[in-house]
Design a protein around this motif. Structure first.
Motif, PDB file in Angstrom:
ATOM      1  N   MET A  56       0.842  -1.197   0.000  1.00 48.34           N
ATOM      2  CA  MET A  56       0.000   0.000   0.000  1.00 48.34           C
ATOM      3  C   MET A  56       0.876   1.246   0.000  1.00 48.34           C
ATOM      4  SD  MET A  56      -2.865   1.125   2.798  1.00 48.34           S
ATOM      5  CE  MET A  56      -3.896  -0.304   2.547  1.00 48.34           C
ATOM      6  N   SER A  57       0.576   2.166  -0.917  1.00 48.08           N
ATOM      7  CA  SER A  57       1.405   3.368  -1.029  1.00 48.08           C
ATOM      8  C   SER A  57       1.037   4.395   0.035  1.00 48.08           C
ATOM      9  CB  SER A  57       1.241   3.978  -2.423  1.00 48.08           C
ATOM     10  OG  SER A  57      -0.099   4.345  -2.636  1.00 48.08           O
ATOM     11  N   ARG A  58       1.899   5.393   0.192  1.00 44.55           N
ATOM     12  CA  ARG A  58       1.665   6.442   1.187  1.00 44.55           C
ATOM     13  C   ARG A  58       0.480   7.319   0.779  1.00 44.55           C
ATOM     14  NH1 ARG A  58       6.551   7.770   1.820  1.00 44.55           N
ATOM     15  NH2 ARG A  58       6.850   6.735   3.787  1.00 44.55           N
ATOM     16  N   TYR A  59      -0.297   7.759   1.748  1.00 46.76           N
ATOM     17  CA  TYR A  59      -1.484   8.575   1.471  1.00 46.76           C
ATOM     18  C   TYR A  59      -1.067   9.963   0.974  1.00 46.76           C
ATOM     19  CZ  TYR A  59      -5.814  11.140   2.244  1.00 46.76           C
ATOM     20  OH  TYR A  59      -6.934  11.918   2.076  1.00 46.76           O
ATOM     21  N   ARG A  60      -1.669  10.386  -0.154  1.00 41.31           N
ATOM     22  CA  ARG A  60      -1.353  11.692  -0.727  1.00 41.31           C
ATOM     23  C   ARG A  60      -2.608  12.526  -0.966  1.00 41.31           C
ATOM     24  NH1 ARG A  60       3.987  11.223  -1.974  1.00 41.31           N
ATOM     25  NH2 ARG A  60       4.726   9.137  -2.435  1.00 41.31           N
ATOM     26  N   GLY A  61      -3.728  12.106  -0.390  1.00 42.12           N
ATOM     27  CA  GLY A  61      -4.998  12.801  -0.598  1.00 42.12           C
ATOM     28  C   GLY A  61      -5.209  13.959   0.366  1.00 42.12           C
ATOM     29  N   PRO A  62      -6.464  14.435   0.478  1.00 39.52           N
ATOM     30  CA  PRO A  62      -6.774  15.571   1.365  1.00 39.52           C
ATOM     31  C   PRO A  62      -6.507  15.233   2.834  1.00 39.52           C
ATOM     32  CG  PRO A  62      -8.625  15.038  -0.095  1.00 39.52           C
ATOM     33  CD  PRO A  62      -7.651  13.938  -0.216  1.00 39.52           C
ATOM     34  N   ARG A  63      -5.661  16.020   3.470  1.00 40.50           N
ATOM     35  CA  ARG A  63      -5.268  15.729   4.861  1.00 40.50           C
ATOM     36  C   ARG A  63      -6.327  16.160   5.862  1.00 40.50           C
ATOM     37  NH1 ARG A  63       0.918  17.993   4.444  1.00 40.50           N
ATOM     38  NH2 ARG A  63       1.556  16.680   2.699  1.00 40.50           N
ATOM     39  N   LEU A  64      -7.020  17.252   5.548  1.00 39.97           N
ATOM     40  CA  LEU A  64      -8.008  17.779   6.496  1.00 39.97           C
ATOM     41  C   LEU A  64      -9.156  16.799   6.685  1.00 39.97           C
ATOM     42  CD1 LEU A  64      -8.003  20.332   8.157  1.00 39.97           C
ATOM     43  CD2 LEU A  64      -9.433  21.423   6.442  1.00 39.97           C
ATOM     44  N   LYS A 111      -4.854   6.165  13.045  1.00 41.96           N
ATOM     45  CA  LYS A 111      -4.260   7.390  13.613  1.00 41.96           C
ATOM     46  C   LYS A 111      -2.734   7.330  13.530  1.00 41.96           C
ATOM     47  CE  LYS A 111      -7.798   8.594  17.051  1.00 41.96           C
ATOM     48  NZ  LYS A 111      -8.069   8.696  18.498  1.00 41.96           N
ATOM     49  N   LEU A 112      -2.177   6.193  13.953  1.00 45.98           N
ATOM     50  CA  LEU A 112      -0.718   6.019  13.891  1.00 45.98           C
ATOM     51  C   LEU A 112      -0.216   6.114  12.464  1.00 45.98           C
ATOM     52  CD1 LEU A 112       0.536   3.111  16.188  1.00 45.98           C
ATOM     53  CD2 LEU A 112       0.840   5.549  16.489  1.00 45.98           C
ATOM     54  N   LYS A 113      -0.903   5.405  11.585  1.00 47.29           N
ATOM     55  CA  LYS A 113      -0.485   5.321  10.186  1.00 47.29           C
ATOM     56  C   LYS A 113      -0.460   6.688   9.504  1.00 47.29           C
ATOM     57  CE  LYS A 113      -2.136   3.210   5.985  1.00 47.29           C
ATOM     58  NZ  LYS A 113      -3.188   2.400   5.402  1.00 47.29           N
ATOM     59  N   PHE A 114      -1.527   7.466   9.686  1.00 49.02           N
ATOM     60  CA  PHE A 114      -1.616   8.760   9.012  1.00 49.02           C
ATOM     61  C   PHE A 114      -0.763   9.833   9.705  1.00 49.02           C
ATOM     62  CE2 PHE A 114      -5.582   6.925   7.271  1.00 49.02           C
ATOM     63  CZ  PHE A 114      -5.295   7.092   5.925  1.00 49.02           C
ATOM     64  N   ASN A 115      -0.706   9.802  11.031  1.00 49.16           N
ATOM     65  CA  ASN A 115       0.072  10.828  11.739  1.00 49.16           C
ATOM     66  C   ASN A 115       1.565  10.704  11.421  1.00 49.16           C
ATOM     67  OD1 ASN A 115       0.124  12.983  13.960  1.00 49.16           O
ATOM     68  ND2 ASN A 115       1.618  11.510  14.696  1.00 49.16           N
ATOM     69  N   TYR A 116       2.084   9.478  11.449  1.00 44.30           N
ATOM     70  CA  TYR A 116       3.525   9.285  11.245  1.00 44.30           C
ATOM     71  C   TYR A 116       3.893   9.053   9.773  1.00 44.30           C
ATOM     72  CZ  TYR A 116       3.927   9.088  16.297  1.00 44.30           C
ATOM     73  OH  TYR A 116       3.879   9.410  17.627  1.00 44.30           O
ATOM     74  N   GLY A 117       2.881   8.938   8.900  1.00 40.83           N
ATOM     75  CA  GLY A 117       3.143   8.795   7.473  1.00 40.83           C
ATOM     76  C   GLY A 117       3.820   7.492   7.098  1.00 40.83           C
ATOM     77  N   VAL A 118       3.430   6.402   7.776  1.00 38.87           N
ATOM     78  CA  VAL A 118       3.999   5.092   7.443  1.00 38.87           C
ATOM     79  C   VAL A 118       2.934   4.256   6.742  1.00 38.87           C
ATOM     80  CG1 VAL A 118       5.698   5.062   9.298  1.00 38.87           C
ATOM     81  CG2 VAL A 118       3.420   4.175   9.752  1.00 38.87           C
TER      82      VAL A 118
END
Length: 201
Positions: free
Chosen positions: A1-9, A54-61
């Motif tokens: 799975m690639s890193r999230y690059r969509g809307p952060r808000l 939460k962990l995944k999106f906050n730390y960008g892993v």
């Protein structure tokens, strides 16, 4: 799975405050989702999944990195959840963010990828580099690098620097003095639910 690059808000509205992902705040009071409603009480699985997200999106892993960190944390004596948080907090991109040298973790990741960061007098371009006590982190002595970080420092995002770090903003240099304590982790979450999520897979 690639890193999230969509809307952060949108992600921060759904999961709550994620200081590492974005410093923007939504003007919408209602939670994300159709009609801002939850049709039923969330299941135990959905609660564990939300904490993991939460962990995944906050730390960008990504998923693979997170499951790898869980396996490493389980092999270390002590609380698996705390050790997992410490591994994530001691990543180079997060350490730069916590030193206040970048507004978000994605911005810190860009600094590292573009070769603006020096660790112990060597350029390090790997975001997942694990910082250790005694490491000295500085911004490359080049106008473009220094100017970029000085612009970031004009708009600080974090209220205080964790007690395991120290920074000199005049020379754009930070030092890792130890391992972070749980009370200094900026993300509000229950890490035990993340451990449960992976133990039940």
């Amino acid at each position: 799975m690639s890193r999230y690059r969509g809307p952060r808000l949108r992600i921060s509205r759904r999961l709550g405050d994620l200081p590492g992902l974005t410093r923007k705040t939504s003007k919408k009071a209602a939670p994300a989702g159709e009609h801002s409603q939850q049709s039923r009480k969330p299941s135990e699985y959905s609660l564990r999944l939300e904490e993991k997200q939460k962990l995944k999106f906050n730390y960008g892993v990504n998923e693979r990195q997170l499951s790898k960190y869980i396996k490493i944390a389980k092999k270390v004596p002590g609380s698996t959840g705390l050790i997992l948080l410490q591994i994530l907090e001691m990543r180079l991109d997060n350490t730069i963010f916590r030193l206040g040298l970048s507004p978000t973790i994605p911005a810190a990741r860009q600094l590292v990828n573009h070769g603006h960061v020096i660790v112990n007098k060597k350029i390090v371009s790997i975001c997942s580099y694990q910082c250790k006590p005694g490491d000295i982190i500085q911004i490359k002595n080049k106008y473009s690098s220094q100017d970029l970080v000085k612009n970031y420092l004009n708009f600080p995002t974090l209220a205080s620097i964790p007690n395991h770090l120290e920074v000199d903003t005049k020379i754009l240099q930070g030092k890792v003095n130890g391992i972070i304590d749980r009370e200094w982790v900026a993300l509000q979450m229950n890490e035990l639910l993340v451990v449960e999520y992976y133990s039940r897979k």
